[in-house]
Write an enzyme that holds these catalytic residues in place. Structure first.
Site, PDB file in Angstrom:
ATOM      1  N   ARG A 121      -7.791   2.340  -2.552  1.00  0.00           N
ATOM      2  CA  ARG A 121      -8.483   2.203  -1.312  1.00  0.00           C
ATOM      3  C   ARG A 121      -9.223   3.158  -1.061  1.00  0.00           C
ATOM      4  O   ARG A 121      -8.527   4.606  -0.975  1.00  0.00           O
ATOM      5  CB  ARG A 121      -7.792   1.908   0.045  1.00  0.00           C
ATOM      6  CG  ARG A 121      -8.805   1.367   1.150  1.00  0.00           C
ATOM      7  CD  ARG A 121      -8.006   0.666   2.242  1.00  0.00           C
ATOM      8  NE  ARG A 121      -8.567  -0.154   3.040  1.00  0.00           N
ATOM      9  CZ  ARG A 121      -8.768   0.037   4.417  1.00  0.00           C
ATOM     10  NH1 ARG A 121      -7.931   0.781   5.104  1.00  0.00           N
ATOM     11  NH2 ARG A 121      -9.520  -0.916   5.109  1.00  0.00           N
ATOM     12  N   TYR A 153      -5.805  10.680   4.852  1.00  0.00           N
ATOM     13  CA  TYR A 153      -4.405  10.909   4.130  1.00  0.00           C
ATOM     14  C   TYR A 153      -4.488  11.857   2.889  1.00  0.00           C
ATOM     15  O   TYR A 153      -5.439  12.241   2.746  1.00  0.00           O
ATOM     16  CB  TYR A 153      -3.676   9.632   4.232  1.00  0.00           C
ATOM     17  CG  TYR A 153      -3.510   9.119   5.712  1.00  0.00           C
ATOM     18  CD1 TYR A 153      -2.575   9.868   6.711  1.00  0.00           C
ATOM     19  CD2 TYR A 153      -4.027   7.679   5.972  1.00  0.00           C
ATOM     20  CE1 TYR A 153      -2.806   9.076   7.851  1.00  0.00           C
ATOM     21  CE2 TYR A 153      -4.042   7.306   7.178  1.00  0.00           C
ATOM     22  CZ  TYR A 153      -3.171   7.896   8.106  1.00  0.00           C
ATOM     23  OH  TYR A 153      -3.040   7.418   9.419  1.00  0.00           O
ATOM     24  N   GLY A 175      -8.817  -6.897   9.400  1.00  0.00           N
ATOM     25  CA  GLY A 175      -7.518  -6.039  10.021  1.00  0.00           C
ATOM     26  C   GLY A 175      -7.218  -6.800  11.389  1.00  0.00           C
ATOM     27  O   GLY A 175      -6.383  -7.757  11.334  1.00  0.00           O
ATOM     28  N   GLN A 219       0.989  -1.045   0.006  1.00  0.00           N
ATOM     29  CA  GLN A 219      -0.019  -0.170   0.018  1.00  0.00           C
ATOM     30  C   GLN A 219       0.803   1.049   0.029  1.00  0.00           C
ATOM     31  O   GLN A 219       1.699   1.403   0.747  1.00  0.00           O
ATOM     32  CB  GLN A 219      -1.093   0.083   1.245  1.00  0.00           C
ATOM     33  CG  GLN A 219      -2.110   1.067   1.037  1.00  0.00           C
ATOM     34  CD  GLN A 219      -2.845   1.370   2.276  1.00  0.00           C
ATOM     35  OE1 GLN A 219      -2.240   1.641   3.440  1.00  0.00           O
ATOM     36  NE2 GLN A 219      -4.106   1.185   2.219  1.00  0.00           N
TER      37      GLN A 219
END
Length: 357
Positions: free
Chosen positions: A226, A179, A310, A98
């Protein structure tokens, strides 16, 4: 749940099952961003997942936000990641690295060059971050110039090439969780007046350009993204136009024929249904905090092609086996999520070990 354990085609690969390991920051890299010695063991332990998506990995010095997160833009980074990808492949797994540019979610004390963070606009996120001297307020970032935005797109492209050199099967662009990519999407973080700000089309431009550049560099079938529509963490507010923005963005990204779209679902079921219709390719769905009893429901309903998890995968290296056999799950050690050594990282027992104990 049985459909979860059937093969699925993702990009140029055929995966053994429809379960993906969600990206999770673990903060155990060396200070220069080279993955730590335990990373190969950690990911290889979880190679029975159909797909592993690694922790967020910065594409440049400017892209780093937190302490001891990995990079993928230097020779040392490539060598470090090669140990991990080789270990995962040796166990028959597939791994996408990622690419995560933290943008304004950064502190000068945490980065190699100790410079102010960069972002679409000079708007602070209004939160704090751990640094070598403890919790500190995150300062306002420096707004990228238009030319610097274009150079940042090239940073992502370069990092994607380096990820492939490191043996990754592909890359996932981190366009979620407040982000840099999502900062461009959100009016609360993006007050620009050039072609990267203002309208829905302009705010979506950076994400589309990054995806297109990477797809051109390494192939669309090794490129993924994503998104987390509706995230409100760390000062992110996509406003009333948020759902319309994602409908536009997903439709435009669909034209690129990427390997997959990974959605971190925030609760808007109508938008999720529209995304499923707009996205013609493979869809991975993540529902944060989903109960074990609901695992497999989205694949069974046709809402997703794969489901990602996760914390349960973090705590259970043999997550797939435990699901198949209805075995109990280890509990995640939250105190060891970030930083440290093998504790809470590679020391979770597999089912056979737990039964012998």
């Amino acid at each position: 749940m049985t459909r979860l354990f059937t093969p699925v085609h993702v990009g140029r690969y055929t995966l053994s099952n429809r379960l993906a390991m969600a990206p999770m920051t673990r903060s155990r890299a060396q200070f220069d961003g080279t993955p730590g010695a335990l990373a190969a063991e950690y990911y290889a332990q979880r190679a029975s997942m159909g797909l592993i998506v690694t922790e967020g990995t910065q594409p440049s010095d400017d892209g780093q936000g937190y302490l001891t997160t990995p990079g993928i833009y230097t020779d040392a980074h490539v060598a470090g990641w090669r140990a991990t990808t080789d270990a995962v492949h040796a166990k028959g797994g597939h791994v996408f690295i990622q690419l995560m540019h933290a943008g304004r979610m950064s502190h000068p004390a945490n980065t190699p060059h100790h410079r102010q963070g960069v972002a679409p606009s000079a708007v602070a996120p209004g939160t704090q971050m751990f640094t070598p001297t403890g919790l500190q307020d995150i300062p306002a970032p420096r707004a990228l110039t238009t030319e610097e935005v274009r150079r940042t797109v090239l940073d992502f492209r370069h990092a994607a090439r380096r990820a492939i050199e490191a043996g990754a099967d592909g890359v996932e662009i981190h366009g979620a969780n407040a982000y840099l990519v999502q900062q461009f999407l959100a009016p609360s973080a993006n007050t620009r007046t050039d072609e990267y700000g203002g309208s829905i089309e302009n705010r979506a431009r950076f994400a589309i350009e990054v995806a297109a550049a990477i797809a051109e560099e390494i192939g669309a079938d090794r490129t993924a993204i994503r998104l987390s529509p509706g995230t409100t963490m760390w000062g992110i507010d996509e406003g009333g136009e948020g759902p319309a923005l994602y409908r536009y963005l997903v439709a435009e990204l669909d034209k690129l024929k990427l390997a997959y779209l990974h959605v971190a679902h925030q609760g808007n079921e109508l938008l999720l249904a529209d995304i499923r219709k707009l996205w013609k390719g493979t869809l991975i769905l993540n529902r944060p905090g989903r109960a074990r009893g609901e695992i497999g429901a989205d694949v069974a309903a046709g809402l997703a092609d794969l489901e990602s998890y996760g914390q349960m995968v973090l705590a259970n290296p043999d997550f797939v086996t435990r699901l198949k056999t209805n075995a109990p799950m280890n509990e995640a050690n939250r105190t060891a999520f970030f930083g440290g050594n093998e504790r809470g990282y590679t020391d979770y027992p597999a089912l056979s070990e737990a039964q012998e104990a």
